[in-house]
Design an enzyme around this catalytic site. Structure first.
Site, PDB file in Angstrom:
ATOM      1  N   GLU A   1      54.959  61.721  17.005  1.00  0.00           N
ATOM      2  CA  GLU A   1      54.213  62.798  17.686  1.00  0.00           C
ATOM      3  C   GLU A   1      53.488  62.270  18.921  1.00  0.00           C
ATOM      4  O   GLU A   1      52.805  61.261  18.888  1.00  0.00           O
ATOM      5  CB  GLU A   1      53.231  63.535  16.769  1.00  0.00           C
TER       6      GLU A   1
ATOM      7  N   ASP B   1      56.750  70.336  17.354  1.00  0.00           N
ATOM      8  CA  ASP B   1      56.200  71.576  17.910  1.00  0.00           C
ATOM      9  C   ASP B   1      57.300  72.584  18.240  1.00  0.00           C
ATOM     10  O   ASP B   1      57.096  73.511  19.016  1.00  0.00           O
ATOM     11  CB  ASP B   1      55.376  71.278  19.161  1.00  0.00           C
TER      12      ASP B   1
END
Ligand SMILES: *[C@@H]1O[C@H](CO)[C@@H](O)[C@H](O)[C@H]1NC(C)=O
Ligand SMILES: *[C@@H]1O[C@H](CO)[C@@H](O)[C@H](O)[C@H]1NC(C)=O
Length: 506
Positions: free
Chosen positions: A229, A303
């Site tokens: 991430e 995401d």
């Protein structure tokens, strides 16, 4: 501790011997279990990942009547029953709607919902993969992988037993090492449960592609990296790790594993040989401890970034940090499964170098042929008495597929060096600019006509296997059988995508 390790080692050696004698003797997840690092997610459209597994591998839905079919292995521990899919999907198109979890945890993968980024579906969901984009054989038996085009994604935001926080886990995936791009992010693994970016260390997933926005490896890529991430990592920092090689294998085994302040990237040729370690060491700064959330993604970023492409055949996530020796036995099992390529085409055959013309078969349009008017590709009424100019505009030289030699490209007879390519899902006649993107946009795989006639071909895009050459209001599109665009209309789709191919007018 040491005696426990050595008895575990002895058990694995015994299993390894059995595995080499019989393909179905021990699956990858049996091997992980023998090392006390059991699978908590096991996904494959090609085969069972436990020797005893004979439940559903995946589900397809066909466009003709929206009914679904679960595909199981041919036998316990065996290869998927691809013939059942082929029969069910005859004369129509099918999508992969569910990739079942074989681990018993119920961690199935389904169409990814909108998140930080929306998908291309009208409701913001990602697209589902077409069911026929990634045919292969395993030990000579046909099976289908999951061909992820940009916009395609699968997810489970409510997974059970996957690692959370700083808990240890391992994972592997078998991928097509020649199908990738630089967009974010072709991932498989652990991600946010909210489909949004919740910060550094909230993911731990395998990434495959040639993005250089964050980390990268040796050469020009593609590379196996880890998506942790807000960073793709090839090693300890989000820069270059020259020990992380560019991948050239057609079939790739990719592995990532992580535990408290330790993690590794490993990989190898899924069709032969052993694994190499591309990184093993401490966490990047800011990623210790990890804050894993335990959702599972395939083909997208945490995401829901969905610009990437790749092909997934099988993969698992474990509880606990698998040993290198267990991973070696898993790699041996993958090699023994004998992944191999198979034909990407069917129907009447095309000959490289020949000029062809493509006649529409939809009732009322059968005097029309695929032609070009400048850069627009359309259908025009053509006959033997048409002008030489029009005959040339309606004639195409068959070329070996620019992006994949198992498929074809179509070069204009009157404009050599220009090819039919898709762009925003319209077909255009463009000069080749020599880029990988152009080659992929200009590569098409003819198959038996979706109208069911033995004389016709339907011509699907290599890079978007749900999309076919379709005439719609006499203009050519790369259209899917249902979708958000007007030219994706299901009415008369199978006729509009079925073409009679003959010797070219010119
Ligand atoms: C392809 O054709 C389109 C439409 O005319 C044009 O806008 C584009 O610049 C062309 N691209 C190339 C690479 O020639
Ligand atoms: C497919 O179409 C052909 C031609 O119309 C027909 O003969 C065949 O029965 C069809 N198959 C199915 C499963 O509908």
């Amino acid at each position: 501790m040491s005696s426990r390790l050595s008895s575990r080692h002895a058990r694995m050696v015994a299993i390894g011997l059995v595995a080499s004698a019989s393909f179905a003797a021990a699956g990858p997840c049996d091997l992980y279990a023998s090392g006390d690092t059991p699978c908590v997610a096991a996904h494959s459209t090609t085969r069972a990942l436990y020797s005893a597994y004979k439940g559903s591998l995946y589900q397809v839905e066909r466009a003709s009547d929206s009914t679904t079919l679960d595909i199981a292995p041919l036998s316990a521990g065996g290869v998927a029953n691809a013939a059942a899919q082929d029969t069910f999907c005859e004369n129509t198109t099918c999508l992969i709607t569910i990739i079942y979890d074989q681990s018993g945890q119920g961690n199935h993968l389904t169409q990814a919902p909108p998140g930080g980024f929306d998908g291309p579906e009208s409701n913001g969901y990602d697209n589902l993969a077409g069911a026929i984009g990634a045919p292969v054989t395993l030990n000579g038996q046909k099976a289908y992988g999951v061909f992820v085009s940009p916009g395609t994604g699968y997810r489970n935001n409510d997974a059970s037993a996957t690692a959370t926080g700083d808990e240890a886990e391992g994972m592997y995936a078998v991928l097509d090492g020649t199908h990738y791009n630089s967009a974010c992010c072709f991932d498989y693994g652990n991600a946010e449960t909210s489909s949004t970016d919740t910060g550094d260390a909230h993911m731990e997933a395998i990434y495959f592609g040639d993005s250089t926005v964050w980390g990268y490896g040796a050469g020009n890529g593609p590379w196996v990296m880890a998506d942790l991430e807000n960073g793709l990592f090839s090693g300890e920092s989000a820069t270059s790790n020259t020990a992380d090689p560019s991948i050239t294998y057609r079939f790739l085994t990719a592995m990532v594993k992580g535990e408290s302040n330790e993690w590794a990237i490993r990989g190898g040729n899924a069709a032969s040989g052993s694994l190499s370690t591309y990184y093993s060491g401490v966490r990047p700064s800011g990623y210790n401890p990890m804050k894993k959330e335990g959702a599972i993604i395939l083909g997208i970023g945490g995401d829901n970034s969905n610009g990437a492409q790749g092909t997934f055949y099988e993969g698992v996530m474990t509880s606990g940090y698998p040993s290198d020796s267990v991973e070696a036995s898993v790699q041996a099992n993958i090699v023994a499964a004998k992944y191999a390529i198979t034909s990407l085409t069917s129907g009447p055959s095309l000959t490289v170098g020949k000029s062809i013309s493509l006649q529409a078969t939809t009732s009322g349009y059968t005097d029309r042929y695929i032609a070009h008017d400048g850069t627009t590709v359309d259908t025009q009424v053509v006959s033997s008495s048409s002008s030489t100019t029009l005959k040339q505009q309606a004639s195409w030289t068959v070329r070996t597929g620019l992006a994949n030699s198992a498929c074809f490209s179509f070069e204009s007879v009157d404009t050599p060096g220009s090819y039919i390519r898709h762009y925003n899902f319209a077909l255009l006649l463009n000069a080749s600019d020599g880029t990988k993107q152009f080659y992929e946009d200009a590569t098409f795989c003819p198959q038996s006509g979706l109208d069911g006639e033995s004389t016709t071909n339907s011509i699907r895009s290599w890079s978007y296997p749900t999309r076919y050459f379709r005439h719609y209001e006499n203009v050519l599109y790369a259209a899917s059988n249902g979708g958000v665009q007007t030219f994706d209309a299901t009415a008369s789709f199978t006729d509009d995508v079925s073409w009679l191919i003959s010797t070219g007018f010119a």
